[in-house]
Motif scaffolding. Structure first.
Motif, PDB file in Angstrom:
ATOM      1  N   UNK A   1      42.569  31.688  40.194  1.00  0.00           N
ATOM      2  CA  UNK A   1      41.530  32.180  39.285  1.00  0.00           C
ATOM      3  C   UNK A   1      40.436  31.135  39.092  1.00  0.00           C
ATOM      4  N   UNK A   2      40.848  29.870  38.901  1.00  0.00           N
ATOM      5  CA  UNK A   2      39.880  28.813  38.591  1.00  0.00           C
ATOM      6  C   UNK A   2      39.029  28.438  39.793  1.00  0.00           C
ATOM      7  N   UNK A   3      39.668  28.280  40.957  1.00  0.00           N
ATOM      8  CA  UNK A   3      38.956  27.748  42.122  1.00  0.00           C
ATOM      9  C   UNK A   3      38.482  28.808  43.112  1.00  0.00           C
ATOM     10  N   UNK A   4      38.842  30.075  42.887  1.00  0.00           N
ATOM     11  CA  UNK A   4      38.390  31.082  43.852  1.00  0.00           C
ATOM     12  C   UNK A   4      37.845  32.343  43.193  1.00  0.00           C
ATOM     13  N   UNK A   5      38.655  33.012  42.379  1.00  0.00           N
ATOM     14  CA  UNK A   5      38.241  34.306  41.831  1.00  0.00           C
ATOM     15  C   UNK A   5      36.999  34.180  40.958  1.00  0.00           C
ATOM     16  N   UNK A   6      37.030  33.244  39.998  1.00  0.00           N
ATOM     17  CA  UNK A   6      35.900  33.110  39.069  1.00  0.00           C
ATOM     18  C   UNK A   6      34.612  32.714  39.776  1.00  0.00           C
TER      19      UNK A   6
END
Length: 324
Positions: A196-201
């Motif tokens: 979530x932190x390094x890709x999705x967001x």
């Protein structure tokens, strides 16, 4: 019985606590090492062309190119450090470089991944301002501001990498590993958090911005063309860098899908290894995209390869021949 002993060996024969080493056929060893070597050299060479081009030629000292330079530095680290070491670990199935360098290597991997995506976020913002507000672009986006953003990006990537690797780096005894292993053991919830932190967001931010870019470009095309005459070049730059983003996603999405499906399995599957190497190959794709779509890159690359950059005042050479 003797054949089994030959095919199952310890990474360090004198240490029975070391990991087991997979023995491959000699032809497979040769082919894999040739592939890793060529990929590493190709990645380093192409990204060096980008770095030297933007650093040397004065006309290329623009905010957008500073972001491209930062991305090329991240890709250069992949080709210079990550691909060779990860290649040796993949082929030999052992880590021969010690625990300290293992932690440093893992740190580099996480920093480069985070910084690359951060660079793409800033590139997207830069292109949005260039297309939506071209008249004030040079005022709103300056080289000093971009350099500051690049420093913040690399600094935040480094801090995040230390945090995500904190237990692995400072409490290695909590992880049940054999001697000669260099991997990160995450709980599934940590994998999801990192995703979530390094890709999705950041990926969601990038896709949202690029949707706005093309909506604005299509809506204001006639007006911008008639007023400034720069819309075509700005849209071309946005399109080229948009392709860079799309290729990045195409390389990374399969990897994260495999990670989520396999969860916290201790062994590396064939699917995981294949998607990992697709990710590493992404680092040599960006210069190829620039070569296809940026005439200035083809011109500067030719000057670098032919050593014309050593001529007096070569940094002032015009890399933007007038369009006919």
């Amino acid at each position: 019985m003797e054949d089994n002993r030959q095919r199952i060996q310890h990474c360090f024969p004198d240490n029975n606590l070391s990991c087991f080493k997979d023995i491959k056929p000699e032809v497979e060893y040769i082919l894999l090492y040739v592939f890793i070597s060529l990929l590493s050299v190709f990645t380093v060479f192409l990204n060096l062309l980008v770095i030297i081009s933007i650093s040397h030629f004065k006309q290329l000292h623009t905010p957008t190119n500073m972001l491209i330079l930062s991305l090329a530095v991240a890709d250069l680290i992949v080709g210079l450090i990550i691909i060779p070491l990860m290649g040796i670990r993949f082929i030999e199935t052992c880590w021969y470089f010690g625990k300290t360098f293992c932690f440093l290597f893992l740190f580099f991997v996480f920093v480069v991944v985070s910084a690359s995506l951060g660079n793409l976020v800033f590139i997207s913002v830069d292109r949005y301002i260039a297309v939506s507000d071209p008249l004030r672009y040079t005022v709103r986006v300056t080289t000093d501001k971009v350099v500051f953003c690049i420093i913040i990006n690399w600094l935040c990537s480094s801090i995040y990498s230390v945090l995500i690797l904190y237990n692995t780096m400072f409490y290695p005894e909590t992880h049940d590993k054999c001697y000669g292993d260099c991997t990160v053991s995450f709980k599934f919830e940590h994998v999801v958090t990192d995703l979530i932190v390094t890709f999705v967001t950041p990926s969601s931010v990038i896709m949202f911005i690029y949707m706005k870019i093309f909506c604005v470009a299509n809506h204001q095309a006639k007006v911008v063309n008639s007023v400034t005459g720069v819309s075509r070049s700005q849209k071309k730059a946005a399109k080229t860098l948009g392709i860079v983003v799309i290729v990045y996603f195409m390389c990374w999405i399969p990897y994260y899908i495999v990670i989520l499906i396999e969860g916290n399995e201790s062994t590396e599957s064939v699917q995981l290894n294949v998607t990992c190497w697709i990710v590493y190959m992404n680092s040599c794709m960006n210069p190829l995209i620039y070569a296809l779509f940026y005439k200035w890159f083809r011109i500067t690359a030719k000057h670098i390869v032919t050593l014309k950059i050593f001529n007096p005042s070569s940094e002032y050479f015009s890399v933007f021949p007038e369009d006919k």
